[in-house]
Design a protein around this motif. Structure first.
Motif, PDB file in Angstrom:
ATOM      1  N   UNK A 303      -7.943   8.464  -5.531  1.00 59.49           N
ATOM      2  CA  UNK A 303      -7.348   7.310  -4.823  1.00 59.49           C
ATOM      3  C   UNK A 303      -6.274   7.820  -3.730  1.00 59.49           C
ATOM      4  N   UNK A 304      -6.450   7.247  -2.503  1.00 61.67           N
ATOM      5  CA  UNK A 304      -5.292   7.553  -1.392  1.00 61.67           C
ATOM      6  C   UNK A 304      -4.530   6.307  -1.546  1.00 61.67           C
ATOM      7  N   UNK A 305      -3.161   6.331  -1.803  1.00 59.50           N
ATOM      8  CA  UNK A 305      -2.229   5.040  -1.743  1.00 59.50           C
ATOM      9  C   UNK A 305      -1.253   5.564  -0.792  1.00 59.50           C
ATOM     10  N   UNK A 306      -1.030   4.476  -0.016  1.00 59.23           N
ATOM     11  CA  UNK A 306      -0.070   4.591   1.232  1.00 59.23           C
ATOM     12  C   UNK A 306       0.329   3.457   1.497  1.00 59.23           C
ATOM     13  N   UNK A 307       1.648   3.572   2.258  1.00 56.91           N
ATOM     14  CA  UNK A 307       2.209   1.988   2.838  1.00 56.91           C
ATOM     15  C   UNK A 307       2.151   2.259   4.345  1.00 56.91           C
ATOM     16  N   UNK A 308       1.047   2.626   4.919  1.00 58.43           N
ATOM     17  CA  UNK A 308       0.758   2.750   6.249  1.00 58.43           C
ATOM     18  C   UNK A 308      -0.841   3.168   6.585  1.00 58.43           C
ATOM     19  N   UNK A 309      -1.202   2.201   7.245  1.00 58.71           N
ATOM     20  CA  UNK A 309      -2.698   2.505   7.439  1.00 58.71           C
ATOM     21  C   UNK A 309      -3.259   3.754   8.012  1.00 58.71           C
ATOM     22  N   UNK A 310      -2.217   4.317   9.114  1.00 58.61           N
ATOM     23  CA  UNK A 310      -2.456   5.689   9.807  1.00 58.61           C
ATOM     24  C   UNK A 310      -2.316   6.849   8.729  1.00 58.61           C
ATOM     25  N   UNK A 311      -1.279   6.691   8.040  1.00 62.62           N
ATOM     26  CA  UNK A 311      -1.305   7.728   6.861  1.00 62.62           C
ATOM     27  C   UNK A 311      -2.305   7.668   5.800  1.00 62.62           C
ATOM     28  N   UNK A 347      -6.956  -2.945  -0.737  1.00 67.09           N
ATOM     29  CA  UNK A 347      -7.328  -2.367  -2.218  1.00 67.09           C
ATOM     30  C   UNK A 347      -8.573  -1.512  -2.363  1.00 67.09           C
ATOM     31  N   UNK A 348      -9.380  -1.402  -1.053  1.00 67.87           N
ATOM     32  CA  UNK A 348     -10.729  -0.626  -1.314  1.00 67.87           C
ATOM     33  C   UNK A 348     -10.571   0.747  -1.519  1.00 67.87           C
ATOM     34  N   UNK A 349      -9.700   1.558  -1.008  1.00 68.37           N
ATOM     35  CA  UNK A 349      -9.254   3.003  -0.905  1.00 68.37           C
ATOM     36  C   UNK A 349      -9.675   3.347   0.388  1.00 68.37           C
ATOM     37  N   UNK A 350      -8.695   3.855   1.182  1.00 71.71           N
ATOM     38  CA  UNK A 350      -7.295   3.909   0.605  1.00 71.71           C
ATOM     39  C   UNK A 350      -6.770   2.606   0.544  1.00 71.71           C
ATOM     40  N   UNK A 351      -5.759   2.484  -0.467  1.00 73.69           N
ATOM     41  CA  UNK A 351      -5.109   1.457  -0.967  1.00 73.69           C
ATOM     42  C   UNK A 351      -3.647   1.452  -0.359  1.00 73.69           C
ATOM     43  N   UNK A 352      -3.216   0.275   0.368  1.00 78.87           N
ATOM     44  CA  UNK A 352      -2.372   0.177   1.524  1.00 78.87           C
ATOM     45  C   UNK A 352      -1.133  -1.144   1.099  1.00 78.87           C
ATOM     46  N   UNK A 353      -0.005  -0.700   0.812  1.00 81.04           N
ATOM     47  CA  UNK A 353       1.047  -1.682   0.712  1.00 81.04           C
ATOM     48  C   UNK A 353       1.107  -2.704   1.528  1.00 81.04           C
ATOM     49  N   UNK A 354       0.687  -2.313   2.778  1.00 83.34           N
ATOM     50  CA  UNK A 354       1.066  -3.087   3.990  1.00 83.34           C
ATOM     51  C   UNK A 354       2.260  -3.820   4.192  1.00 83.34           C
ATOM     52  N   UNK A 378      -9.876  10.043 -10.607  1.00 85.15           N
ATOM     53  CA  UNK A 378      -9.548  11.417 -11.179  1.00 85.15           C
ATOM     54  C   UNK A 378      -8.033  11.922 -10.830  1.00 85.15           C
ATOM     55  N   UNK A 379      -7.629  11.297  -9.764  1.00 83.70           N
ATOM     56  CA  UNK A 379      -6.145  11.651  -9.337  1.00 83.70           C
ATOM     57  C   UNK A 379      -5.659  10.772  -8.215  1.00 83.70           C
ATOM     58  N   UNK A 380      -4.513  10.939  -7.765  1.00 86.24           N
ATOM     59  CA  UNK A 380      -4.043   9.933  -6.792  1.00 86.24           C
ATOM     60  C   UNK A 380      -3.156  10.723  -5.927  1.00 86.24           C
ATOM     61  N   UNK A 381      -3.446  10.538  -4.689  1.00 84.65           N
ATOM     62  CA  UNK A 381      -2.614  11.147  -3.301  1.00 84.65           C
ATOM     63  C   UNK A 381      -1.753   9.773  -2.860  1.00 84.65           C
ATOM     64  N   UNK A 382      -0.432  10.092  -2.933  1.00 87.96           N
ATOM     65  CA  UNK A 382       0.414   9.014  -2.471  1.00 87.96           C
ATOM     66  C   UNK A 382       1.068   9.537  -1.134  1.00 87.96           C
ATOM     67  N   UNK A 383       1.066   8.788   0.185  1.00 82.25           N
ATOM     68  CA  UNK A 383       1.170   9.255   1.240  1.00 82.25           C
ATOM     69  C   UNK A 383       1.942   8.301   2.111  1.00 82.25           C
ATOM     70  N   UNK A 384       2.921   8.727   3.007  1.00 87.83           N
ATOM     71  CA  UNK A 384       3.436   8.040   4.099  1.00 87.83           C
ATOM     72  C   UNK A 384       5.102   8.070   3.863  1.00 87.83           C
ATOM     73  N   UNK A 385       5.506   6.921   3.681  1.00 83.83           N
ATOM     74  CA  UNK A 385       6.925   6.460   3.959  1.00 83.83           C
ATOM     75  C   UNK A 385       7.950   6.755   2.928  1.00 83.83           C
ATOM     76  N   UNK A 386       7.127   6.733   1.587  1.00 88.52           N
ATOM     77  CA  UNK A 386       8.155   6.716   0.338  1.00 88.52           C
ATOM     78  C   UNK A 386       9.105   7.689   0.498  1.00 88.52           C
TER      79      UNK A 386
END
Length: 693
Positions: A303-311, A347-354, A378-386
């Motif tokens: 799962x890709x988890x982000x706080x921005x669509x581009x990332x 919430x589809x994947x990537x998951x975006x906090x928006x 199986x694993x999570x990739x968190x990406x972006x502004x955090x």
């Protein structure tokens, strides 16, 4: 049988022969390091002039020490090396580290000297690292016999390059990477890479084995040792792009390069193959994380988890480039995420906090927890502004105004993420624009790999989620050598393969028209006529297909013989090509890794299409089926556009037999069946060639 290297890594006493006060000499650097732990064991310095070195009395010789020495480091000019080895053995040394250069790397005479020294060492029951090496270190036993310091940790580094070892140390420091051991491989006259991998596999303080190697020695034994290590092995090697030395008289030889061979060996052994020191550092950072050993079955769904669509979009692409999959999450998981996030979040994947992170920093932790709890992830990739909010507060130039409240919330979120991760068997990797921020340091301090580059985070996660092999299950043992092939001609090779259960159409070798007509009486048409003893018969016009009767066969023979003048021909029953797929099965004998199989789409366009896969031979049928289905055109095997599925199991069984034969005949440099026709009702070899070494 595993070698006992205790005297090498945990000796009772050490001597440095060639110790010096001159900083320009390597004996100075090694002696300086050796004296870092004087309380652990006696450390003797030897200099032929005696006196003092580095403030310590130096013996004029090993004999002058007056007591046995278990490990001796030799850093003297080349002319004195053999005598120094003899002195070391005479004083009871059980391990020798040869810094001195000028042996196998200097040519045949140096190689002969090296072999003689190694023979003397082995005869005395001792072990030798080098010569032409840069020393060893073991942080777990306070043994420091290399010029550089290595921060303590869980990585055993086995390297043929001192500079690369230093670069890996520098690159690893920001990720908290440390080293249990360092060994400079040198010329591997006695102690080999295989010996060291096996010993590091038994070393409790080592969690990951990192290797930089240009010369594997016995590459197949290295692959087997790595597969049996029970812990990750990461390999960086050079020269992948050049072709191995071979005759290349077949499609197999033309298709296979040293890069293919190394990659095949690594796949079969479960070794992480990397291309650069940076990539090695990234993979080591991932594999050294505390969560590395959890979920040993592996899995590529992330799962890709982000706080921005581009990332999120960039990270999803990077994940797929790294061999991971980013599937759409199921309705149940999406529903649970809806309970954590606000309406505009994706919430589809990537998951975006928006944007929800600024309203509620703890939403980061809630989302990570929900994703880690999902069975389909199986694993999570968190990406972006955090990290940006805390970076602003910490003066790192990030984050919007609003500062301390968001920074405190983000740091709390980081701590909660750590708690959620501790309760999960799955890995989390983070890419942040602010990797050195306080909140990211909280994550890194808990063993979460944090990177500033998206592609690095994806590569690390791919390594962390890769399934680990349980022993050398994908490296089949070599069979006992068979009676050498007596007839390397076309029909001799056919007979050899047929005796192993490889099916062929009926065929007969002929040398004139009378034999041709007799052959036509042995089986019904249609017929195939082949000119023998020609390279690439089809290209030379030496194959005639679908000859309906004796008259057509005779006419084809007269035309072909007038044009080519071949000394012999083969008359064969024409196979039914309808609904069939042509494959190639070849085995090339690599000088380092032994027999290597190539399997793929066959026929006359094999070299043009290059849709092939490689594996160490012999290849068991189950593995052969995996290789076939992994081809770019693998979907053809299951039938497309009205064509029926072909018998993959039959093809895989034939591949196993062909590769077993090749592996059992070390005199065969290349063995090839092309094409191997696979139809819905079985598989049939239509041509074969062998090249003797």
């Amino acid at each position: 049988m595993a070698r006992d290297l205790t005297s090498l890594f945990d000796p009772g006493s050490v001597a440095v022969v060639g110790a010096s006060d001159d900083p320009a000499k390597y004996g100075h650097a090694v002696a300086s390091q050796a004296l870092r732990a004087p309380g652990r064991r006696p450390v003797h310095l030897v200099n032929r002039r005696g006196g003092t070195v580095l403030g310590q009395r130096a013996a004029e010789s090993l004999a002058a020490i007056g007591e046995p020495v278990e490990l001796v480091v030799i850093s003297v000019p080349g002319a004195g090396f053999e005598a120094a080895v003899d002195d070391a053995l005479a004083c009871g040394a059980k391990a020798i580290v040869g810094i001195t250069a000028g042996f196998a790397e200097a040519g045949p005479a140096g190689l002969a000297r090296q072999r003689a020294v190694a023979d003397r060492v082995r005869a005395a029951g001792a072990v030798l690292v080098g010569p032409n090496c840069l020393g060893i270190a073991d942080n777990t036993t306070e043994l420091y016999l290399a010029s550089d310091r290595f921060a303590p940790g869980g990585v055993a580094l086995l390297s043929q390059s001192g500079n690369l070892a230093l670069e890996l140390q520098l690159r690893g420091a920001p990720h908290g990477l440390g080293f249990s051991r360092f060994v400079s491989l040198g010329n591997q006259a006695d102690v080999t890479l295989v010996d060291l991998v096996a010993d590091c596999a038994r070393h409790e303080a080592t969690s990951v084995i990192a290797v930089y190697a240009e010369d594997f020695g016995d590459g197949r034994a290295f692959a087997a040792a790595a597969a049996a290590a029970g812990k990750p092995v990461v390999l960086l090697t050079a020269g992948r792009g050049s072709a191995s030395a071979r005759s290349a008289r077949s499609h197999t030889g033309a298709l296979t390069t040293s890069a293919d061979v190394v990659a095949a060996a690594c796949r079969d052994a479960g070794v992480e193959l990397v291309r650069t020191p940076r990539e090695m550092t990234v993979v080591l950072a991932g594999l050294s994380a505390p969560a590395r050993g959890r979920g040993s079955a592996g899995g590529s769904r992330i799962a890709v988890f982000t706080d921005g669509g581009g990332h999120g979009a960039v990270a999803a692409d990077a994940a797929e480039d790294a061999g991971l999959s980013v599937p759409e999450l199921g309705a149940d998981v999406q529903g649970r995420l809806r309970g954590v996030l606000w309406a505009q979040s994706a919430v589809g994947n990537p998951v975006d906090l928006a944007g929800m992170g600024e309203q509620d920093p703890l939403s980061y932790a809630g989302t990570v927890g929900a994703l880690l709890a999902a069975d389909e992830v199986d694993g999570v990739l968190m990406t972006g502004y955090f990290g940006g909010y805390a970076a602003s507060e910490g003066g790192l130039g990030g984050g919007p105004a609003g500062g301390s409240v968001l920074a405190e919330g983000e740091t709390r979120a980081a701590r909660e993420i750590v708690g959620r991760l501790a309760a999960s068997p799955k890995p989390l990797v983070v890419q942040s624009m602010y990797p050195q921020s306080p909140s990211c340091r909280v994550l890194a301090g808990a063993g979460v790999p944090v990177f500033d580059a998206t592609e690095d985070a994806a590569r690390a996660l791919a390594a962390m989620t890769a399934p680990r092999l349980a022993g050398a299950s994908r490296i089949a043992p070599l069979p006992a050598p068979a009676v050498p092939l007596g007839d390397p001609g076309y029909h001799g090779v056919r007979a050899l393969l047929a005796s192993a259960g490889v099916p062929f159409p009926a065929a007969r070798e002929v040398t004139d028209e009378a034999e041709l007509l007799l052959a036509a009486d042995d089986f019904d048409g249609p017929y195939v006529l082949k000119a023998l003893h020609l390279l690439h018969k089809s290209d030379a016009g030496g194959v005639a297909l679908r000859l309906p009767d004796r008259a057509a066969l005779l006419a084809a023979y007269r035309e072909m013989h007038a044009r080519l003048g071949a000394s012999a021909y083969s008359v064969e029953a024409m196979a039914d090509l309808s609904d069939g797929i042509e494959l190639i099965v070849g085995v090339n004998r690599d000088p380092r890794f032994g027999p290597v199989a190539v399997v793929g789409l066959g026929g006359v366009l094999t070299e043009t299409l290059r849709d092939v896969a490689f594996a160490l031979a012999p290849v068991p049928a189950g593995r052969a089926a995996e290789l076939l289905r992994g081809l770019r055109a693998g979907a053809l095997l299951d039938g497309v556009r009205g064509r029926p599925a072909v018998d993959v199991a039959a093809a895989a069984a034939v591949i196993e037999r062909i590769t077993e034969v090749a592996a059992a005949h070390p005199e065969i440099a290349e063995l090839e069946v092309n094409p191997l026709l696979v139809r819905p009702d079985g598989a049939l070899a239509l041509d074969a060639r062998a090249v003797l070494g």
